[in-house]
Design an enzyme around this catalytic site. Structure first.
Site, PDB file in Angstrom:
ATOM      1  N   HIS A 115       0.886  -1.179   0.000  1.00  0.00           N
ATOM      2  CA  HIS A 115       0.000   0.000   0.000  1.00  0.00           C
ATOM      3  C   HIS A 115       0.915   1.216   0.000  1.00  0.00           C
ATOM      4  O   HIS A 115       1.995   1.186   0.608  1.00  0.00           O
ATOM      5  CB  HIS A 115      -0.829   0.113   1.277  1.00  0.00           C
ATOM      6  N   ASP A 127       2.266   1.993   3.361  1.00  0.00           N
ATOM      7  CA  ASP A 127       3.220   1.058   3.975  1.00  0.00           C
ATOM      8  C   ASP A 127       4.651   1.533   3.753  1.00  0.00           C
ATOM      9  O   ASP A 127       5.519   1.300   4.590  1.00  0.00           O
ATOM     10  CB  ASP A 127       3.172  -0.338   3.323  1.00  0.00           C
ATOM     11  N   HIS A 179     -10.933 -13.844   3.653  1.00  0.00           N
ATOM     12  CA  HIS A 179     -12.137 -13.075   3.337  1.00  0.00           C
ATOM     13  C   HIS A 179     -13.260 -14.009   2.890  1.00  0.00           C
ATOM     14  O   HIS A 179     -14.439 -13.756   3.165  1.00  0.00           O
ATOM     15  CB  HIS A 179     -11.852 -12.047   2.256  1.00  0.00           C
TER      16      HIS A 179
HETATM   17  C1  XLS Z   1      -7.442  -6.423   4.464  1.00  0.00           C
HETATM   18  C2  XLS Z   1      -7.046  -6.638   3.086  1.00  0.00           C
HETATM   19  C3  XLS Z   1      -5.934  -5.728   2.562  1.00  0.00           C
HETATM   20  C4  XLS Z   1      -5.839  -5.820   1.061  1.00  0.00           C
HETATM   21  C5  XLS Z   1      -5.057  -4.706   0.447  1.00  0.00           C
HETATM   22  O1  XLS Z   1      -8.162  -7.223   5.056  1.00  0.00           O
HETATM   23  O2  XLS Z   1      -6.697  -8.000   2.961  1.00  0.00           O
HETATM   24  O3  XLS Z   1      -4.736  -6.013   3.173  1.00  0.00           O
HETATM   25  O4  XLS Z   1      -5.280  -7.026   0.643  1.00  0.00           O
HETATM   26  O5  XLS Z   1      -5.550  -3.466   0.805  1.00  0.00           O
HETATM   27 CA    CA Z   2      -5.840  -9.091   1.274  1.00  0.00          CA
HETATM   28 CA    CA Z   3      -7.300 -10.152   5.370  1.00  0.00          CA
END
Ligand code: XLS
Ligand code: CA
Ligand code: CA
Length: 438
Positions: free
Chosen positions: A99, A102, A269
């Site tokens: 990101h 980061d 997710h």
């Molecule tokens: C957060 C996400 C994030 C994405 C990128 O849960 O996984 O890290 O991969 O923004």
């Molecule tokens: Ca992710």
């Molecule tokens: Ca995640």
């Protein structure tokens, strides 16, 4: 001595090896179904977990011991770049992901923030040139800063929408500068807390407007990365608009965005959305939209996004099965370890062990999935199970010849319906055999 101690590049030693600093399954040059493991897997290290994360949790401060923490500000940002390329070299991983926030600290103004970023991007570029490492994807963090508390592209405040656009514009420029293979949109704050104060229609329209502007700008500057959306159902917002693969694909289709986007599917997710990883991969691939994966695993006993390193061979096998069935595999995508060591795994060497575990788990998954495909294990199951659709009335249904009249006439013959077993337990035990022996 580097940030990860005196560790030499990790070598493949085979499944009998007891050396904790060796690969047991990941043999980069080994050819599997016509491609090397390295080409299939395209491993990436996630900057945020491995170099920016510190092991905080909602109840406690960071625990991780990291050499670069001796620095601060831009010196810290530079030390992290050094650490990143050191780890990539140790692991023999070809890619990394980050990101914007980061890699460089935010300044007092957007101008200053962008100057900080430019400086670190230039340093990253030098390191990429010197090592041949590549950027799998970059993205914009539009969830940490309090400015985004009501959302970014789905905010109620037009000034925030503009700020988010400026931030993504810059991120696209940096993606181009570094030759990123993909660009990711993950909408951490793109959702809502309560429908009582939310204009859902406007928010979704605005999200689509935002994404169209991003597509247009990438075209304008000649940035040809694959655009990816990463679904996630919740956390940090209660309801996120990109809930899961099916919801995201339906949104993209409605707004004419489908030709420009694929999906980045993350295992944790998927489980947060009440699906398996392989379910999400299947949904994406059936739409020709499987772009890349975030490799990790959740803890099914905990209800949040634990981002653990992937070690579950059932999951990696079934994930690799979907990827191998996908036209061109992951294409320009890859296997990004969006995973963090546990808070109790304090030492830098734990980050190395964790990646070895994840890389070996995916390499093993690849081998098993390839063997399952070679032996047509699931193909045979499906062929038998759906056999009635290949002849007679079933063939008429599939070819479009049947209609309600012909189907009613067929049903009125009252032929006895004879079912066959689905054999789920047998299939699972065959899968076990492959995981153990393939
Ligand atoms: C957060 C996400 C994030 C994405 C990128 O849960 O996984 O890290 O991969 O923004
Ligand atoms: Ca992710
Ligand atoms: Ca995640």
């Amino acid at each position: 001595m580097g940030y990860f101690g005196d560790v030499k590049p990790i070598q493949y030693e085979g499944r009998e090896s007891t050396n904790p600093l060796a690969f047991k399954f990941y043999n980069p040059d080994q050819v599997v179904l016509g491609k090397t493991m390295r080409e299939h897997l395209r491993f990436a290290v996630a900057y945020w977990h491995s170099f920016t994360g510190s092991g905080t949790d909602p109840f406690g401060a960071g625990t991780a011991i990291r050499g670069w923490d001796a620095y601060s500000g831009m010196d810290l940002a530079k030390a992290r770049v050094e650490a990143c390329f050191e780890l990539l070299n140790i692991l023999g991983a070809d890619f990394f992901c980050f990101h914007d926030r980061d890699i460089a600290p935010e300044g007092d103004t957007l101008q200053e923030t962008n100057r900080n970023l430019d400086e670190i991007v230039a340093l990253i570029k030098e390191n990429m040139k010197a090592t041949g490492k590549k950027l799998l994807w970059n993205t914009a963090n539009m969830f940490t800063n309090p400015r985004f508390l009501h959302g970014a592209a789905t905010t109620n405040h037009a000034d925030v929408f503009a700020y988010a656009a400026a931030q993504v514009k810059k991120a696209l420029e940096h993606g181009k500068e570094l030759g990123a293979e993909n660009y990711v949109f993950w909408g951490g704050r793109e959702g809502y807390e309560s429908l009582l104060n939310t204009d859902m229609g406007l928010e979704l329209d605005n999200l689509a407007r935002f994404l169209h502007m991003a597509v247009d700008y990438a075209k304008e500057i000649g940035f040809d990365a694959q655009f990816l959306i990463e679904p996630k159902p919740k956390e940090p917002t209660k309801h996120q608009y990109d809930f899961d693969a099916a919801t995201t694909l339906s949104f993209l289709r409605k707004y004419g965005l489908l030709p420009h986007f694929k999906l980045n599917i993350e295992a944790n997710h998927a489980t947060l959305a009440g699906h398996t990883f392989e379910h999400e991969l299947r949904v994406a691939r059936l739409d020709g939209a499987l772009g890349s994966i975030d490799a990790n695993q959740g803890d099914l006993l905990l209800g949040w996004d634990t981002d653990e390193f992937p070690t579950d061979l059932y999951s990696t096998t079934l994930a690799m099965y979907e990827i191998l069935q996908n036209e061109g595999g992951l294409g320009r995508g890859g296997v990004n370890f969006d995973a963090k060591v546990r808070r109790t795994s304090l030492e830098p060497i734990d980050v190395v062990y964790a990646h070895i575990a994840g890389m070996d788990s995916f390499a093993r998954g690849l081998q098993v999935a390839a063997k399952l495909i070679e032996d047509r294990v699931f193909e045979n199951v499906l062929e038998n199970r759906y056999a009635t659709f290949r002849t007679g009335i079933g063939a008429d249904i599939v070819s479009g010849k049947a209609n309600f009249h012909t189907l009613e006439a067929y049903a009125l013959q009252n032929k006895p319906i004879v079912h066959e077993s689905g054999r789920v337990e047998l299939i699972r035990s065959v899968l076990n055999q492959y995981i153990l022996n393939a």
